[in-house]
Design an enzyme around this catalytic site. Structure first.
Site, PDB file in Angstrom:
ATOM      1  CG  HIS A   1      -5.685  -0.133 -17.099  1.00 35.02           C
ATOM      2  ND1 HIS A   1      -5.889   0.553 -15.933  1.00 35.02           N
ATOM      3  CD2 HIS A   1      -4.533   0.362 -17.628  1.00 35.02           C
ATOM      4  CE1 HIS A   1      -4.905   1.416 -15.749  1.00 35.02           C
ATOM      5  NE2 HIS A   1      -4.065   1.332 -16.765  1.00 35.02           N
TER       6      HIS A   1
ATOM      7  CE  LYS B   1       9.921   4.598  -2.451  1.00 42.19           C
ATOM      8  NZ  LYS B   1       9.919   3.512  -3.429  1.00 42.19           N
TER       9      LYS B   1
ATOM     10  NE  ARG C   1      -2.924   6.435 -21.878  1.00 46.85           N
ATOM     11  CZ  ARG C   1      -2.507   6.405 -20.627  1.00 46.85           C
ATOM     12  NH1 ARG C   1      -3.373   6.504 -19.634  1.00 46.85           N
ATOM     13  NH2 ARG C   1      -1.226   6.295 -20.349  1.00 46.85           N
TER      14      ARG C   1
ATOM     15  CB  SER D   1      -4.480   5.188 -12.932  1.00 54.79           C
ATOM     16  OG  SER D   1      -4.679   3.946 -13.538  1.00 54.79           O
TER      17      SER D   1
HETATM   18  N1  LIG Z   1      -7.184   4.405 -21.283  1.00 56.50           N
HETATM   19  C1  LIG Z   1      -6.213   3.625 -21.722  1.00 56.50           C
HETATM   20  N2  LIG Z   1      -6.275   3.109 -22.952  1.00 56.50           N
HETATM   21  C2  LIG Z   1      -5.273   2.340 -23.434  1.00 56.50           C
HETATM   22  N3  LIG Z   1      -4.158   2.037 -22.769  1.00 56.50           N
HETATM   23  C3  LIG Z   1      -4.039   2.523 -21.536  1.00 56.50           C
HETATM   24  C4  LIG Z   1      -5.055   3.338 -20.945  1.00 56.50           C
HETATM   25  N4  LIG Z   1      -4.640   3.675 -19.694  1.00 56.50           N
HETATM   26  C5  LIG Z   1      -3.435   3.105 -19.529  1.00 56.50           C
HETATM   27  N5  LIG Z   1      -3.064   2.422 -20.616  1.00 56.50           N
HETATM   28  C6  LIG Z   1      -1.834   1.676 -20.834  1.00 56.50           C
HETATM   29  O1  LIG Z   1      -1.769   0.662 -19.868  1.00 56.50           O
HETATM   30  C7  LIG Z   1      -0.414   0.402 -19.503  1.00 56.50           C
HETATM   31  C8  LIG Z   1      -0.278   0.491 -18.004  1.00 56.50           C
HETATM   32  O2  LIG Z   1      -0.435   1.818 -17.662  1.00 56.50           O
HETATM   33  P1  LIG Z   1      -0.484   2.435 -16.208  1.00 56.50           P
HETATM   34  O3  LIG Z   1      -0.656   1.415 -15.157  1.00 56.50           O
HETATM   35  O4  LIG Z   1       0.628   3.425 -16.108  1.00 56.50           O
HETATM   36  O5  LIG Z   1      -1.882   3.217 -16.334  1.00 56.50           O
HETATM   37  P2  LIG Z   1      -2.144   4.745 -16.400  1.00 56.50           P
HETATM   38  O6  LIG Z   1      -3.613   4.913 -16.547  1.00 56.50           O
HETATM   39  O7  LIG Z   1      -1.265   5.396 -17.429  1.00 56.50           O
HETATM   40  O8  LIG Z   1      -1.729   5.168 -14.929  1.00 56.50           O
HETATM   41  P3  LIG Z   1      -1.011   6.508 -14.432  1.00 56.50           P
HETATM   42  O9  LIG Z   1      -1.966   7.624 -14.728  1.00 56.50           O
HETATM   43  O10 LIG Z   1      -0.810   6.245 -12.966  1.00 56.50           O
HETATM   44  O11 LIG Z   1       0.276   6.589 -15.217  1.00 56.50           O
HETATM   45  C9  LIG Z   1       0.393   1.400 -20.315  1.00 56.50           C
HETATM   46  O12 LIG Z   1       0.796   0.790 -21.518  1.00 56.50           O
HETATM   47  C10 LIG Z   1      -0.600   2.495 -20.612  1.00 56.50           C
HETATM   48  O13 LIG Z   1      -0.249   3.210 -21.780  1.00 56.50           O
HETATM   49 MG   LIG Z   2       0.822   5.746 -17.096  1.00 62.93          MG
END
Ligand SMILES: Nc1ncnc2c1ncn2[C@@H]1O[C@H](COP(=O)(O)OP(=O)(O)OP(=O)(O)O)[C@@H](O)[C@H]1O
Ligand SMILES: [Mg+2]
Length: 168
Positions: free
Chosen positions: A20, A44, A93, A131
């Site tokens: 992120h 939740k 990703r 995450s």
């Molecule tokens: N490592 C990463 N590299 C690039 N983009 C990312 C990465 N992790 C998340 N994103 C992007 O950030 C945005 C917000 O994603 P989000 O908050 O769902 O994170 P996540 O890591 O995918 O969490 P979760 O595992 O809970 O789904 C989305 O566009 C997701 O594709």
């Molecule tokens: Mg996600």
């Protein structure tokens, strides 16, 4: 001009990962302002409260004058309209992200054709970071050093200690 554009980077950020952070940094170089929009109440039983997630992101980006951290609920394009944003930033990703992201981007375009979704790729070491996986690894006692900002690593450690104290 991209420099005049306000962009929203929406997500749950539970917790904020180095992936992120990488995308937000790239966005901050490209756009006039990037608003990290923490989605309210999607999960939740989140690990971090929305308040904690906002605090963490604010601390990590304290030195960035054009990064703002906010929360939102409801339709993303409505939130974008309220904030005067004409771009939505999403991270890609792998191919596995593509189908869902394409559906969301096209649905959002259907809802508001004036808001453009922009995809960015993180630096390679972060292409496998999510995450969800970070939480799984931490719950099993593994290290996520370097995969999350230091402040997140510290907060994850505190949560783990608190849980262990409760169990003891
Ligand atoms: N490592 C990463 N590299 C690039 N983009 C990312 C990465 N992790 C998340 N994103 C992007 O950030 C945005 C917000 O994603 P989000 O908050 O769902 O994170 P996540 O890591 O995918 O969490 P979760 O595992 O809970 O789904 C989305 O566009 C997701 O594709
Ligand atoms: Mg996600």
């Amino acid at each position: 001009m991209a420099a005049d554009i306000i962009a929203i980077y929406p997500g749950s950020f539970d917790p904020l990962t180095s992936g992120h952070v990488d995308i937000i940094r790239r966005g901050s170089h490209l756009f006039g302002r990037i608003i990290v929009g923490v989605l309210l109440n999607r999960d939740k039983s989140p690990l971090f409260t929305v308040h904690e997630r906002v605090d963490i992101a604010r601390e990590v980006f304290a030195g960035y004058t054009n990064v703002e951290v906010d929360t939102f609920d409801g339709l993303l394009v409505e939130y974008a309209r309220r904030k005067g944003a004409s771009a939505i930033v999403r991270g890609l990703r792998a191919i596995s992200d593509f189908e869902y992201e394409m559906q969301m981007a096209l649905m959002n375009r259907h809802l508001n054709p004036d808001v453009e979704t922009v995809f960015m790729m993180p630096a390679e070491p972060y292409t496998y970071v999510s995450s969800r996986l970070v939480k799984e690894v931490v719950a099993l006692g593994g290290s996520v050093h370097g995969l999350v900002p230091e402040i997140v690593e510290a907060r994850l450690r505190e949560k783990r200690l608190a849980r262990e104290t409760l169990r003891a």
